[in-house]
Design a protein around this motif. Sequence first.
Motif, short mmCIF file in Angstrom:
data_model
loop_
_atom_site.label_atom_id
_atom_site.label_comp_id
_atom_site.label_asym_id
_atom_site.label_seq_id
_atom_site.Cartn_x
_atom_site.Cartn_y
_atom_site.Cartn_z
N GLY A 42 64.03 -21.15 -35.40
CA GLY A 42 64.89 -20.24 -36.16
C GLY A 42 64.16 -19.02 -36.66
N ILE A 43 62.95 -19.24 -37.18
CA ILE A 43 62.20 -18.13 -37.76
C ILE A 43 61.72 -17.17 -36.67
CG2 ILE A 43 60.01 -17.59 -38.96
CD1 ILE A 43 60.82 -19.82 -40.96
N GLY A 44 61.32 -17.72 -35.54
CA GLY A 44 60.94 -16.86 -34.41
C GLY A 44 62.11 -16.00 -33.96
N HIS A 45 63.29 -16.61 -33.88
CA HIS A 45 64.51 -15.89 -33.47
C HIS A 45 64.85 -14.80 -34.48
CE1 HIS A 45 68.38 -15.19 -31.63
NE2 HIS A 45 69.01 -15.50 -32.75
N LEU A 46 64.79 -15.15 -35.77
CA LEU A 46 65.12 -14.17 -36.82
C LEU A 46 64.13 -12.99 -36.81
CD1 LEU A 46 66.49 -14.61 -40.29
CD2 LEU A 46 64.21 -13.64 -40.22
N ALA A 68 55.53 -20.91 -39.61
CA ALA A 68 56.31 -20.32 -38.52
C ALA A 68 56.36 -18.80 -38.65
CB ALA A 68 57.72 -20.90 -38.51
N ALA A 69 56.56 -18.31 -39.87
CA ALA A 69 56.61 -16.85 -40.10
C ALA A 69 55.26 -16.21 -39.79
CB ALA A 69 57.03 -16.56 -41.53
N ALA A 70 54.18 -16.88 -40.21
CA ALA A 70 52.83 -16.35 -39.96
C ALA A 70 52.53 -16.32 -38.46
CB ALA A 70 51.79 -17.21 -40.69
N TYR A 71 52.94 -17.37 -37.76
CA TYR A 71 52.72 -17.46 -36.31
C TYR A 71 53.50 -16.36 -35.58
CZ TYR A 71 52.74 -19.28 -31.53
OH TYR A 71 52.60 -19.41 -30.17
N ALA A 72 54.81 -16.23 -35.93
CA ALA A 72 55.65 -15.22 -35.27
C ALA A 72 55.12 -13.81 -35.54
CB ALA A 72 57.10 -15.35 -35.74
N ALA A 73 54.73 -13.56 -36.79
CA ALA A 73 54.21 -12.23 -37.16
C ALA A 73 52.93 -11.92 -36.40
CB ALA A 73 53.96 -12.18 -38.68
N ARG A 74 52.05 -12.92 -36.28
CA ARG A 74 50.79 -12.70 -35.54
C ARG A 74 51.08 -12.36 -34.09
NH1 ARG A 74 47.36 -15.96 -32.66
NH2 ARG A 74 48.32 -17.94 -33.27
N LYS A 75 52.03 -13.08 -33.49
CA LYS A 75 52.40 -12.82 -32.10
C LYS A 75 53.00 -11.42 -31.92
CE LYS A 75 51.22 -16.54 -29.85
NZ LYS A 75 50.14 -16.43 -28.88
N MET A 76 53.70 -10.94 -32.98
CA MET A 76 54.36 -9.63 -32.91
C MET A 76 53.44 -8.50 -33.37
SD MET A 76 58.06 -10.79 -34.46
CE MET A 76 58.82 -9.19 -34.47
N GLY A 77 52.26 -8.87 -33.89
CA GLY A 77 51.34 -7.84 -34.40
C GLY A 77 51.80 -7.21 -35.69
N VAL A 78 52.51 -7.98 -36.51
CA VAL A 78 53.06 -7.50 -37.78
C VAL A 78 52.38 -8.27 -38.92
CG1 VAL A 78 55.19 -7.52 -39.16
CG2 VAL A 78 55.30 -6.94 -36.75
N PRO A 79 52.02 -7.60 -40.04
CA PRO A 79 51.40 -8.34 -41.15
C PRO A 79 52.37 -9.35 -41.79
CG PRO A 79 51.23 -5.95 -41.49
CD PRO A 79 52.15 -6.15 -40.34
N ALA A 80 51.84 -10.47 -42.25
CA ALA A 80 52.67 -11.48 -42.92
C ALA A 80 52.10 -11.80 -44.29
CB ALA A 80 52.73 -12.74 -42.08
N THR A 81 52.99 -11.84 -45.30
CA THR A 81 52.61 -12.33 -46.62
C THR A 81 53.42 -13.59 -46.88
OG1 THR A 81 52.26 -10.07 -47.40
CG2 THR A 81 52.47 -11.78 -49.08
N ILE A 82 52.74 -14.68 -47.16
CA ILE A 82 53.43 -15.94 -47.42
C ILE A 82 53.22 -16.32 -48.89
CG2 ILE A 82 53.79 -18.32 -46.66
CD1 ILE A 82 54.13 -16.23 -44.37
N TYR A 128 62.32 -9.71 -45.36
CA TYR A 128 62.37 -11.03 -46.00
C TYR A 128 62.77 -12.08 -44.96
CZ TYR A 128 64.23 -14.85 -48.87
OH TYR A 128 64.49 -16.09 -49.41
N VAL A 129 61.95 -13.12 -44.86
CA VAL A 129 62.26 -14.22 -43.95
C VAL A 129 62.66 -15.44 -44.78
CG1 VAL A 129 61.34 -15.78 -42.17
CG2 VAL A 129 60.60 -13.38 -42.22
N PRO A 130 63.97 -15.76 -44.81
CA PRO A 130 64.40 -16.92 -45.60
C PRO A 130 64.00 -18.21 -44.89
CG PRO A 130 66.27 -15.98 -44.42
CD PRO A 130 65.08 -15.13 -44.09
N PRO A 131 63.60 -19.26 -45.63
CA PRO A 131 63.16 -20.47 -44.95
C PRO A 131 64.29 -21.31 -44.34
CG PRO A 131 62.67 -20.60 -47.31
CD PRO A 131 63.30 -19.27 -47.08
N PHE A 132 65.52 -21.25 -44.90
CA PHE A 132 66.56 -22.12 -44.35
C PHE A 132 67.97 -21.57 -44.39
CE2 PHE A 132 65.59 -23.50 -48.73
CZ PHE A 132 66.83 -23.36 -49.34
N ASP A 133 68.23 -20.52 -45.18
CA ASP A 133 69.61 -20.11 -45.39
C ASP A 133 69.95 -18.79 -44.70
OD1 ASP A 133 72.18 -19.99 -46.26
OD2 ASP A 133 71.74 -20.02 -48.41
#
Length: 319
Positions: A42-46, A68-82, A128-133
């Motif tokens: 879901g997070i990869g898709h979003l 998941a958000a950190a992984y997707a961001a790394r693959k996209m070359g975008v910074p991630a803050t968790i 903003y990446v929501p975890p479930f909603d």
Amino acid sequence: MAEHFHVNTPLLESVTMSKVVGTTVYLKMENSQPSGSFKIRGIGHLCQQLATQSKGVVCSSGGNAGMAAAYAARKMGVPATIIVPSSSPQLVVQRLQDQGATVKIIGKVWDDANAEALRMAETEGLTYVPPFDHPLLWHGHASIIAEAAACLGPSVKPGAVVLSVGGGGLLCGVIQGLKDVGWTDVPVIAMETEGADCFNAAVKAGKVVTLDDITSEAKCLGAKTVCKKAFEYSQCSELTIISELVTDQQALHAVETFLDEERVLVEMACGAALAAVYSGVVRRLQDEGRLLGPLLVIVCGGSSVDMKQLSHLKHKLQT
């Protein structure tokens, strides 16, 4: 469209679990996703839909959504803050940093961390990446059922799908998936641990309720309020969602049994679903005539467990 970040996970038949419940048990091994859990679907898709031109993503998470958000961001070359609550194990913080994410520890529970994530999205222009909603998350998670259906073939339909509920994102995705493949008559057994039971509390109250606190050790099930869509599905007459609870001890026992029998270590949040088989919930439902046919169990995974954490939980829950 770029390729997905998630992989098509194995669907395995468990001989030992099948023996316990007297019917075939299929395991959808979401623990083998690159981020360690189903959340990457879901997070990869979003992220692919919303964050391609982003200055960065921000996600509040006690573990798996953040991974998941950190992984997707790394693959996209975008910074991630968790943003994680202080209840998150150090192991999770380390794994997030290994994925290249900036980690901030805010508050005691997920709800506190989420307030900070929303603030940062607003003030710093982050996605903003929501975890479930979010519907995009559910759309991504629905692929679990599509894969299972393709793997089982047209002649096999599960008698039930067993899953864990935290905030309700997986539940919403699975129901979306069941609709997509024409399996809406398949019951869903929604498992939670006592003390992280926001879905069960809502079902009992007949409305969405907020728990006072998360007292379960299954921290990744630790949302105090279930998403509205999950509750709406529970009230829908065309669907059968059976809400069940197990104790932390039963969830932990399931984790240990699964490690011994299937050679796979998952976290307690996932143990809640496995406990449906190991602690007799499925047997009881079969005896009541509410379940017929093979089971599809979603092994949702988990990145917040290792042997040290498992020993810590054993010690804590034996007292």
